[in-house]
Motif scaffolding. Sequence first.
Motif, mmCIF file in Angstrom:
data_model
loop_
_atom_site.group_PDB
_atom_site.id
_atom_site.type_symbol
_atom_site.label_atom_id
_atom_site.label_comp_id
_atom_site.label_asym_id
_atom_site.label_seq_id
_atom_site.Cartn_x
_atom_site.Cartn_y
_atom_site.Cartn_z
ATOM 1 N N MET A 1 0.843 -1.166 0.000
ATOM 2 C CA MET A 1 0.000 0.000 0.000
ATOM 3 C C MET A 1 0.891 1.232 0.000
ATOM 4 S SD MET A 1 -2.849 1.280 2.753
ATOM 5 C CE MET A 1 -3.585 -0.306 2.792
ATOM 6 N N THR A 2 0.582 2.173 -0.863
ATOM 7 C CA THR A 2 1.339 3.408 -0.934
ATOM 8 C C THR A 2 0.960 4.310 0.226
ATOM 9 O OG1 THR A 2 1.335 3.262 -3.328
ATOM 10 C CG2 THR A 2 1.868 5.390 -2.395
ATOM 11 N N PRO A 3 1.924 4.827 0.973
ATOM 12 C CA PRO A 3 1.590 5.743 2.048
ATOM 13 C C PRO A 3 0.839 6.946 1.506
ATOM 14 C CG PRO A 3 3.911 5.122 2.150
ATOM 15 C CD PRO A 3 3.355 4.592 0.871
ATOM 16 N N GLN A 4 -0.073 7.475 2.312
ATOM 17 C CA GLN A 4 -0.873 8.612 1.876
ATOM 18 C C GLN A 4 0.022 9.800 1.547
ATOM 19 O OE1 GLN A 4 -3.830 9.800 4.712
ATOM 20 N NE2 GLN A 4 -5.242 10.308 3.085
ATOM 21 N N ASN A 5 -0.316 10.487 0.484
ATOM 22 C CA ASN A 5 0.402 11.676 0.017
ATOM 23 C C ASN A 5 1.815 11.377 -0.480
ATOM 24 O OD1 ASN A 5 -1.810 13.336 0.605
ATOM 25 N ND2 ASN A 5 -1.134 13.527 2.734
ATOM 26 N N GLU A 6 2.128 10.134 -0.757
ATOM 27 C CA GLU A 6 3.418 9.771 -1.328
ATOM 28 C C GLU A 6 3.263 9.599 -2.830
ATOM 29 O OE1 GLU A 6 6.614 9.211 -0.167
ATOM 30 O OE2 GLU A 6 5.951 10.126 1.695
ATOM 31 N N LEU A 7 4.258 9.987 -3.569
ATOM 32 C CA LEU A 7 4.261 9.774 -5.004
ATOM 33 C C LEU A 7 4.929 8.438 -5.301
ATOM 34 C CD1 LEU A 7 5.305 13.309 -6.282
ATOM 35 C CD2 LEU A 7 3.008 12.334 -6.186
ATOM 36 N N ARG A 8 4.338 7.692 -6.213
ATOM 37 C CA ARG A 8 4.927 6.419 -6.628
ATOM 38 C C ARG A 8 5.726 6.651 -7.896
ATOM 39 N NH1 ARG A 8 1.962 0.718 -8.276
ATOM 40 N NH2 ARG A 8 3.851 -0.263 -9.070
ATOM 41 N N LEU A 9 6.986 6.252 -7.886
ATOM 42 C CA LEU A 9 7.815 6.293 -9.081
ATOM 43 C C LEU A 9 7.315 5.199 -10.016
ATOM 44 C CD1 LEU A 9 10.298 7.316 -10.662
ATOM 45 C CD2 LEU A 9 11.634 5.602 -9.403
ATOM 46 N N LEU A 10 6.929 5.583 -11.212
ATOM 47 C CA LEU A 10 6.395 4.624 -12.179
ATOM 48 C C LEU A 10 7.532 3.966 -12.962
ATOM 49 C CD1 LEU A 10 3.302 6.665 -13.372
ATOM 50 C CD2 LEU A 10 3.326 4.664 -11.867
ATOM 51 N N PRO A 11 7.285 2.781 -13.487
ATOM 52 C CA PRO A 11 8.356 2.037 -14.176
ATOM 53 C C PRO A 11 8.569 2.462 -15.626
ATOM 54 C CG PRO A 11 6.401 0.680 -14.029
ATOM 55 C CD PRO A 11 6.100 1.955 -13.290
ATOM 56 N N TRP A 12 8.279 3.689 -15.939
ATOM 57 C CA TRP A 12 8.546 4.218 -17.273
ATOM 58 C C TRP A 12 8.878 5.696 -17.145
ATOM 59 C CZ3 TRP A 12 3.628 2.105 -16.162
ATOM 60 C CH2 TRP A 12 2.642 3.038 -15.846
ATOM 61 N N SER A 13 9.446 6.244 -18.192
ATOM 62 C CA SER A 13 9.827 7.654 -18.223
ATOM 63 C C SER A 13 8.952 8.404 -19.204
ATOM 64 C CB SER A 13 11.288 7.802 -18.660
ATOM 65 O OG SER A 13 12.133 7.148 -17.752
ATOM 66 N N SER A 14 8.971 9.720 -19.080
ATOM 67 C CA SER A 14 8.250 10.565 -20.039
ATOM 68 C C SER A 14 8.983 10.515 -21.377
ATOM 69 C CB SER A 14 8.212 12.003 -19.520
ATOM 70 O OG SER A 14 9.498 12.597 -19.641
ATOM 71 N N PRO A 15 8.361 11.014 -22.452
ATOM 72 C CA PRO A 15 9.056 11.049 -23.751
ATOM 73 C C PRO A 15 10.376 11.826 -23.694
ATOM 74 C CG PRO A 15 6.723 11.450 -24.067
ATOM 75 C CD PRO A 15 6.964 11.442 -22.572
ATOM 76 N N GLU A 16 10.484 12.751 -22.728
ATOM 77 C CA GLU A 16 11.725 13.523 -22.574
ATOM 78 C C GLU A 16 12.738 12.808 -21.694
ATOM 79 O OE1 GLU A 16 8.640 14.933 -21.548
ATOM 80 O OE2 GLU A 16 8.284 15.628 -23.584
ATOM 81 N N GLY A 17 12.390 11.605 -21.201
ATOM 82 C CA GLY A 17 13.299 10.837 -20.367
ATOM 83 C C GLY A 17 13.223 11.168 -18.886
#
Length: 114
Positions: A1-17
Motif C-alpha cells: 500500500m502506498t503511504p498517503q500523500n506519497e508519489l509512486r515512481l512509475l516504471p517508465w519515463s516521459s518522452p523527454e526521459g
Amino acid sequence: MTPQNELRLLPWSSPEGKPCFLSTDDTGGFLTRLADNTEAAQLDAGAELLEHAVDVLADGEAEMEELRTLTRDLAAALRDALRVAISRGHRLPTLNADAREGNEGPRLPAAAFG
C-alpha cells in the motif's frame, strides 16, 4: 500500500526521459495495476536476459557486436530493476522512532538466549 500523500515512481519515463510519478491511494486503480504489471514484466525480462547472458558468456566465442548488444540490454534491464527497487522501497512502511532505536517489539527473558 502506498503511504498517503506519497508519489509512486512509475516504471517508465516521459518522452523527454524524465521520471513519471503517480499520486493515489487507490491500490486497485488502472494506473496502479498497469505499473504493477509493467514492473513484473520488466523483472521477468531481466531474469530471462540474465540467463541468456550466462549462456553467451559460457560459450566463450561470442562476437564483439553480440557482446555490445548484450551489455546494452543488460544495462537497460539493470536500470529497470533499480527503478522498481527504488519505487518499492519508497512504498515500504517506515518505522517510528522507537522501532528504529530498537525499543519496540517482543521482549524475551535472558533465559531465552541460552
